[in-house]
Design a protein around this motif. Structure first.
Motif, PDB file in Angstrom:
ATOM      1  N   TYR A   1       0.843  -1.187   0.000  1.00 28.55           N
ATOM      2  CA  TYR A   1       0.000   0.000   0.000  1.00 28.55           C
ATOM      3  C   TYR A   1       0.877   1.236   0.000  1.00 28.55           C
TER       4      TYR A   1
ATOM      5  N   ASN B   1      -3.246   4.091   1.513  1.00 31.48           N
ATOM      6  CA  ASN B   1      -4.228   4.264   0.451  1.00 31.48           C
ATOM      7  C   ASN B   1      -4.606   2.869  -0.047  1.00 31.48           C
TER       8      ASN B   1
ATOM      9  N   ASP C   1      -6.821   1.191  -2.348  1.00 34.24           N
ATOM     10  CA  ASP C   1      -7.740   1.299  -3.494  1.00 34.24           C
ATOM     11  C   ASP C   1      -8.713   2.459  -3.351  1.00 34.24           C
ATOM     12  N   GLY C   2      -8.174   3.633  -3.031  1.00 32.85           N
ATOM     13  CA  GLY C   2      -9.053   4.803  -2.950  1.00 32.85           C
ATOM     14  C   GLY C   2      -9.580   5.071  -1.562  1.00 32.85           C
ATOM     15  N   GLU C   3      -9.517   4.103  -0.653  1.00 39.07           N
ATOM     16  CA  GLU C   3      -9.945   4.340   0.728  1.00 39.07           C
ATOM     17  C   GLU C   3      -8.722   4.717   1.550  1.00 39.07           C
TER      18      GLU C   3
ATOM     19  N   GLU D   1     -11.789   9.238   1.597  1.00 37.47           N
ATOM     20  CA  GLU D   1     -11.685   8.695   0.243  1.00 37.47           C
ATOM     21  C   GLU D   1     -10.713   9.538  -0.545  1.00 37.47           C
ATOM     22  N   THR D   2     -10.093   8.949  -1.539  1.00 35.59           N
ATOM     23  CA  THR D   2      -9.253   9.734  -2.434  1.00 35.59           C
ATOM     24  C   THR D   2      -9.296   9.131  -3.824  1.00 35.59           C
ATOM     25  N   SER D   3      -9.094   9.985  -4.816  1.00 36.90           N
ATOM     26  CA  SER D   3      -9.069   9.458  -6.183  1.00 36.90           C
ATOM     27  C   SER D   3      -7.625   9.258  -6.636  1.00 36.90           C
TER      28      SER D   3
ATOM     29  N   THR E   1      -3.694   7.894  -6.598  1.00 34.04           N
ATOM     30  CA  THR E   1      -3.199   6.532  -6.399  1.00 34.04           C
ATOM     31  C   THR E   1      -2.032   6.488  -5.412  1.00 34.04           C
TER      32      THR E   1
END
Lengths: 409, 542
Positions: free
Chosen positions: B148, B164, B166-168, B183-185, B187
């Motif tokens: 991660y 991070n 997978d976006g969480e 949340e994040t967009s 990577t």
């Protein structure tokens, strides 16, 4: 009274002088110079220093971390690392061979390493070699192995199908000596001889299903005895191809001068073997006992000290900055060993010599890295030397097997 | 012509009045200021103090307390000795004593200390380091765990990790298992973690203490400890690891939580379970006289070592006797005025002494090669004599090489001694009718021995420990069958010690090697002391 006065004057004068001395020089110590001015100390040998230098410069530019290279004799690295790391004087990273691993683990001086997804880009045999008891302890970058090297002017390029076929070809070509092999003089060289030994099905230790070594000695039994008998039959008291008068230098000289048609050597000797202009072809080692001849594969790599105060940086330097095609290529160019990095290995396979050694390595087995290996080498080599000199093969061999079993407890 | 004393009558006045009143004290005691000598002394002592203090500071910084204390004590002693008016003898003795302490007594003391420990392969550090190694070896990455992207985060002085997944964005610390905080967009590593402050990477990489904290930080994945915890190896990615070993400092045990095996700290410096298996890493402990007992009782070690010891004595004795006799004979011949061209010939005789022993031994190794060597080829008509492989021939060969290297030394020494002989004594002897041999036995040899005996003794001690030639010529080979540590037929004690210490690879055992070193020291010391006592008897001839 006067005496006391003099004493005070003396001490005062001394102090003044001292202050003068220390004022001029700044105390030198290697504590952090602020920022991320941490520094990594890397031990390397002279051959690989330039290549690591290049990766170190990139690392320094991007992270601001200084990399301090300390050049050492490769022979000294194992012992110095073991003895200096516990005192806190050791390096953060050192170059080393994978057979140091057992001693390093039992001394508690290496840290585990997480290759992550970089592991997929490294030859599996190299990663296995740096694995001890299921844990990876180093970053492998180069392989080395033994192969059959033949003089193409005498015997052509075709690989002999077996030991007997090889001798017959050499004799047909009229070579003065059909085959030479280094026995390290009187010491015996079990490492060089291992390909022939495994062709009789007598590995040094029995391997389990996953390919890692158990502590069960596999030297003994009928397979080992038939190898010993073969060694005696071709030794000084037998047909004489194998002799304790041959050490590393004589071996290379006999081959380079065209006296010998075949020899078994590693990539590090190619320069010496071709020094006088003979043309060579590198092939896998022929079988003497009917099974595949599997030479030892040694792996070179980098270890991280367990007492390093910069473990994050050390890990990052290895798995980010050295684990790139460019860095691996630079390492290969500085010190041509068979690359363990797949892309570079594919690139350099166009060189027939490298391709030959890689083909031989494909048959190979990793060298065991048990801490007791040092004692095993000594007993094993000495027994081979005695058999080559005409000692009774079976009894000498079995005594040695018993001694080895006692040595590894 | 001296005038007999006591003839001058007591009442007679003295011939001259005394020039000065007799001094009440020596002039040195009347010193009453800072003379030039004192200034020089002051400058010298200031330099000594400067270097001494630098040494103390350096030792304190490196936390070598023993060296720091010793350096401080020596420094204070020097200041006291040179700034008092007493202790005159010590003013002369102190430099020598200091060097003796640092270079002889300390080295010997340290060797003795190692001899009573199990320092060697598998026992090099402290117990603390062994525990740390065991825990590191017992912690494995879970195979199914991905890597991660990770950041170090901080909240009110408490540090934790944010990953991070997978976006969480999940964050947590030692006591708080990971929980989803946003949340994040993107990577990469979380740059913005709700409820936590992200610590920039440069900050903790530049701070060794913080870096150590990051290395040691484990953030549990959930409340169930068997699911493992997040750790980072490089500060930018994390993965789930599971440690199976637990250290209990009070009970001095390491427990394998997966199998339930308990490893207990033993007296021999290892963690051993009930069924006798030990964890790989041990530590250094004091083992008392174990190393010495092993030398005396371990049959596998005893036999080869007895052989090695016997050969060492033979080697040392012959390495002194043969070259001495040869050197003396040659010196006698070349001392005779009837020999023509003595100067040139003497120069030629000294040549072997001028070659470095290192190279000579290597060259001879090649020359003695059974198949390719010139010695078999020229002197034995191409016979295949196995000089290096047969134990007795190898011993003869290495002795030959040593004799070749050392007889010129005795030739030089004896030539010097012969030229210093009193010719009147020899003349008197020949007038008394002593023959050449009688002259040699009664006058020449004793007088030469007076001059050379101390050299013979030091030469014996040197040969006893002449590692170079043994190692360069045949590295102690050929091997004694089945001997541990690859001991060989031409090994002497010092090369055996070298083999046991594992410097060349193999299993290192510094404790055993040190114990053997001490025995060698005692042997050489006793022999030298006895021999020096004997040489005093020779002095009667002078």
């Amino acid at each position: 009274m006067r005496k006391i006065g003099t004493g005070i004057v003396a001490v005062a004068a001394t102090t003044v002088l001292l202050a003068g001395c220390s004022g001029g020089s700044t105390p030198t110590d290697d504590s952090d110079a602020g920022g991320s001015g941490a520094s990594l100390v890397v031990w390397t040998d002279a051959n690989r220093a330039p290549a690591i230098e290049a990766a170190a410069e990139a690392f320094e530019e991007e992270t601001g971390t200084k990399v301090e290279l300390v050049q050492k004799n490769f022979e000294d690295i194992r012992n110095d690392f073991i003895n200096q790391v516990p005192t806190g004087e050791g390096p953060d990273i050192t170059v080393g061979a994978h057979d140091f691993l057992g001693s390093f683990v039992s001394a508690g001086v290496v840290d585990t390493i997480d290759l992550g997804d970089k592991a997929e880009q490294i030859e599996q045999v190299a990663v296995d070699a740096f694995t001890y008891d299921g844990q990876v302890y180093g970053f492998p970058y180069a392989l080395e192995t033994m192969a059959l090297i033949q003089n193409t002017d005498l015997v052509g390029e075709d690989a002999p199908t077996s030991w007997d076929d090889m001798i017959a070809r050499a004799q047909a070509a009229g070579a003065e000596r059909p085959f030479v092999i280094n026995t390290a003089g009187q010491k015996g060289d079990a490492y060089t001889m291992y390909g022939f030994q495994t062709s009789f099905g007598a590995p040094v230790f029995v391997q389990d299903a996953s390919g890692s070594y158990t502590t069960e000695v596999g030297l003994g039994g009928p397979a080992g005895e038939s190898f010993a008998a073969w060694l005696g039959a071709h030794g000084e008291a037998g047909s004489g191809e194998i002799s304790t008068t041959i050490d590393y230098d004589t071996n290379n000289e006999l081959f380079a001068s065209g006296t010998a048609a075949y020899t078994v050597q590693g990539p590090w000797a190619i320069e010496a073997l071709t020094a006088e202009g003979v043309n060579v072809k590198v092939n896998p080692i022929p079988s003497a006992g009917g099974q595949t001849a599997a030479p030892f594969v040694g792996v070179q790599g980098f270890y991280i000290s367990s007492e390093s105060s910069n473990k994050l940086l050390a890990q990052e330097f290895l798995t980010t900055y050295l684990a790139t095609d460019d860095a691996q290529r630079a390492l290969y160019e500085a010190d041509p060993r068979l690359p363990a990095w797949k892309t570079v290995a594919a690139e350099v396979s166009s060189d027939p010599v490298v391709a030959g050694f890689l083909a031989s390595a494909a048959n190979g087995v990793p060298q065991p890295s048990l801490p007791e290996m040092g004692s095993v080498w000594e007993l094993w080599g000495a027994a081979q030397a005695q058999i080559i000199k005409g000692g009774d093969p079976v009894s000498t061999w079995n005594t040695m097997v018993a001694d080895v079993e006692a040595a590894i407890g | 012509m001296s005038v007999p004393q006591g003839t001058v009558s007591e009442s007679a006045p003295p011939p001259h009045p005394p020039l000065t009143t007799p001094a009440a004290e020596p002039h040195g005691r009347r010193w009453n200021g800072l003379g030039w000598g004192f200034v020089v002394k002051l400058v010298l002592m200031a330099i000594v103090n400067a270097f001494g203090l630098m040494g103390v500071f350096a030792a304190v910084q490196a936390e070598s307390w023993i060296i720091a204390t010793a350096a401080a004590v020596l420094l204070i002693a020097a200041d006291v000795v040179y700034f008092t008016k007493r202790a005159l003898p010590l003013k002369y003795l102190l430099p020598g004593l200091a060097f003796l302490l640092v270079f002889q007594v300390f080295i010997f003391g340290y060797t003795a200390y190692i001899a009573f420990t199990n320092y060697g392969a598998g026992h090099v550090g402290s117990q603390e380091q062994a525990v740390a190694a065991a825990l590191a070896q017992g912690e494995r990455r879970i195979d199914t765990s991905p890597s991660y992207p990770l950041s170090l985060v901080e909240q009110g002085g408490e540090y934790g990790f944010a990953i991070n997944d997978d976006g969480e964005i999940k964050a947590g610390s030692v006591d708080r298992p990971l929980e989803v905080v946003g949340e994040t967009s993107a990577t990469g590593a979380p740059a913005d973690v709700p409820g936590w402050n992200v610590v920039p990477r440069g900050t903790f990489l530049g701070d060794p203490e913080l870096q150590e904290l990051v290395v040691q930080l484990r953030v549990p994945v959930s409340d169930d400890p068997n699911e493992g915890s997040i750790r980072t190896r490089d500060g930018s990615t994390g993965a789930v690891y599971l440690s199976t070993l637990e250290w209990d400092a009070d009970a001095q045990t390491i427990t394998d939580t997966a199998s339930g095996t308990v490893y207990t700290a033993s007296d021999s410096g290892s963690f051993v379970s009930d069924d006798g298996t030990a964890l790989p890493t041990g530590w250094v402990v004091n083992v008392g006289f174990d190393n010495f007992l092993r030398l005396a009782t371990d049959p596998g070690l005893l036999e080869p070592l007895a052989l090695v010891t016997l050969w060492t004595f033979v080697w040392a004795a012959l390495s002194v006797l043969i070259p001495f006799i040869m050197g003396l004979v040659v010196a006698l011949i070349f001392n005779d005025p009837r020999v023509k061209g003595r100067k040139i010939l003497r120069t030629l005789f000294i040549l072997p002494y001028a070659f470095p022993a290192f190279m000579s031994a290597l060259l001879f190794r090649g020359m003695f090669n059974a198949e390719f060597g010139v010695i078999n080829e020229f002197f034995f008509g191409g016979a295949n004599i196995d000089w290096l492989g047969d134990p007795w021939l190898a011993r003869i060969a290495v002795l030959f090489v040593n004799v070749w290297l050392t007889y010129p030394y005795y030739f030089l020494v004896c030539t010097g001694a012969l030229q210093a002989l009193p010719s009147d004594a020899l003349e008197a002897a020949s007038i008394d009718g002593a023959g050449r041999f009688r002259q040699f036995r009664a006058i020449v040899l004793p007088l030469v021995l007076v001059a050379t005996a101390p050299l013979l003794i030091s030469s014996f001690a040197f040969s006893f420990n002449n590692f170079t030639i043994i190692y360069m010529f045949n590295s102690g080979g050929p091997a004694i069958p089945g001997a541990p540590y690859a001991l060989g037929a031409t090994d002497i004690l010092i090369s055996a010690i070298w083999a046991i210490s594992g410097v060349s690879g193999g299993a290192a055992d510094y404790g055993l090697a040190s114990a053997l070193s001490i025995l060698v020291f005692i042997v050489v010391g006793v022999i030298s002391a006895l021999a020096f006592r004997q040489t005093r008897k020779l002095e009667e001839y002078q």
